[in-house]
Design an enzyme around this catalytic site. Sequence first.
Site, short mmCIF file in Angstrom:
data_model
loop_
_atom_site.label_atom_id
_atom_site.label_comp_id
_atom_site.label_asym_id
_atom_site.label_seq_id
_atom_site.Cartn_x
_atom_site.Cartn_y
_atom_site.Cartn_z
N LYS A 81 -3.35 56.85 -86.99
CA LYS A 81 -4.50 57.20 -87.82
C LYS A 81 -5.70 57.37 -86.91
CE LYS A 81 -5.53 57.51 -92.29
NZ LYS A 81 -4.69 58.00 -93.38
N GLY A 178 -5.60 57.10 -114.22
CA GLY A 178 -5.97 58.16 -113.26
C GLY A 178 -5.12 59.38 -113.50
N GLY A 180 -5.49 62.59 -112.01
CA GLY A 180 -5.78 63.65 -111.04
C GLY A 180 -4.50 64.31 -110.58
N VAL A 182 -2.03 63.31 -108.71
CA VAL A 182 -0.79 62.54 -108.83
C VAL A 182 -0.54 62.11 -110.29
CG1 VAL A 182 0.45 60.46 -108.09
CG2 VAL A 182 -0.97 61.71 -106.45
#
Length: 344
Positions: A81, A178, A180, A182
């Site tokens: 990362k 949620g 969105g 996904v």
Amino acid sequence: MTAFWTESDFDDHEFVHVVRDHASGLTAIIAVHSTHLGPGAGGTRFWHYPNPKDGLRDALRLSRGMSYKNAMAGLPAGGGKAVLLADDAHTKTAEMLAAFARAVEGLNGRYITAQDVGMSQDDMVTLKSHTDHVAGLPGQGGDPGPYTARGVFLGVKAAAERALGVADMRGVRVAVQGLGSVGGGLAHYLAKEGAELILADINQDRATAMAEKLGGIAVSTDAILSAEADIVSPNALGAIITEQSIDALKAKVIAGGANNQLATGSEGKMLQERGILYAPDYVINAGGIINVLRHIDDADDAEINARIDRIPARLTQVWDKSLATGQSPDVIADGMAQELIGRA
Ligand code: NAD
């Protein structure tokens, strides 16, 4: 002064580079946790951290997370990362991105970057003009959401079969938090298979419109985790499984795509003690990264789909081991990932 490798988030990372470029004002941290299974792969984040140490912690924690996630997804990739430290004096510029990309190129493929918070597809294209080691470019991988949603759907089905003893989703009540990329995709799959949907999003209009379109009810964001549901599927924020939210849960399963769902880590045990089946987040939500990293071994669409199809089997392995050992699924998943990356 304490050495940074005594930080609690340092976990024998293979290397951590601090990259400075005076001309562009770049300060970046590239952390590669493991290259045991392949190049350390994971996104680059551009973020304003109150203190550079917070950026270092994020890079250490997130790169370890990518090692675990990529290993459990069966990918030929390790974990890495990068964070670019924003501050009031330095906004993101093409020069800054170029300096960062040159540093990535200098690692000769030991780190492969992708898009994360604060970075755009255009930024990825800029990086690509200075380094080959970029994944998820436009036209190559694209939006990971639909792939993640399909993997989460398959994982939810596997959890339903295991915890509720049902062969399909007909009549199973699923509370989706949620809606969105996904959660919205998941809701469509669930509706198609006849699940009863309970939907919530901070964008109330989105929840209402989706409930009207797919069938089901929209509830407030405060009510979703304690809804009268068989399954709660978190697909919005992290850290939503807390001692309090566990007390209020009526569902028998937690299975959703949100990252870092357990607030402190000890909630996995609490869920287990209450007889609630938990699908470890980084195992169930790997569909997107499976697709984003497709170029590592030139996987075609059939192979990508086959890898996503294996998510339920990986979850079943975790749950079987959990049952056999008495340890909670999150702890089992970490242990399996550590074994896969040679750190058991
Ligand atoms: P998104 O931004 O497309 O959707 C998130 C949705 O959650 C939005 O509709 C937003 O309004 C809603 N939301 C935010 N706070 C909420 C709250 N308190 N209650 C209810 N709804 C709320 O994001 P996404 O790409 O769908 O990702 C969702 C989660 O899945 C995130 O935690 C993300 O880190 C994780 N994830 C996503 C992917 C991917 O491929 N997109 C992959 C792995 C993990």
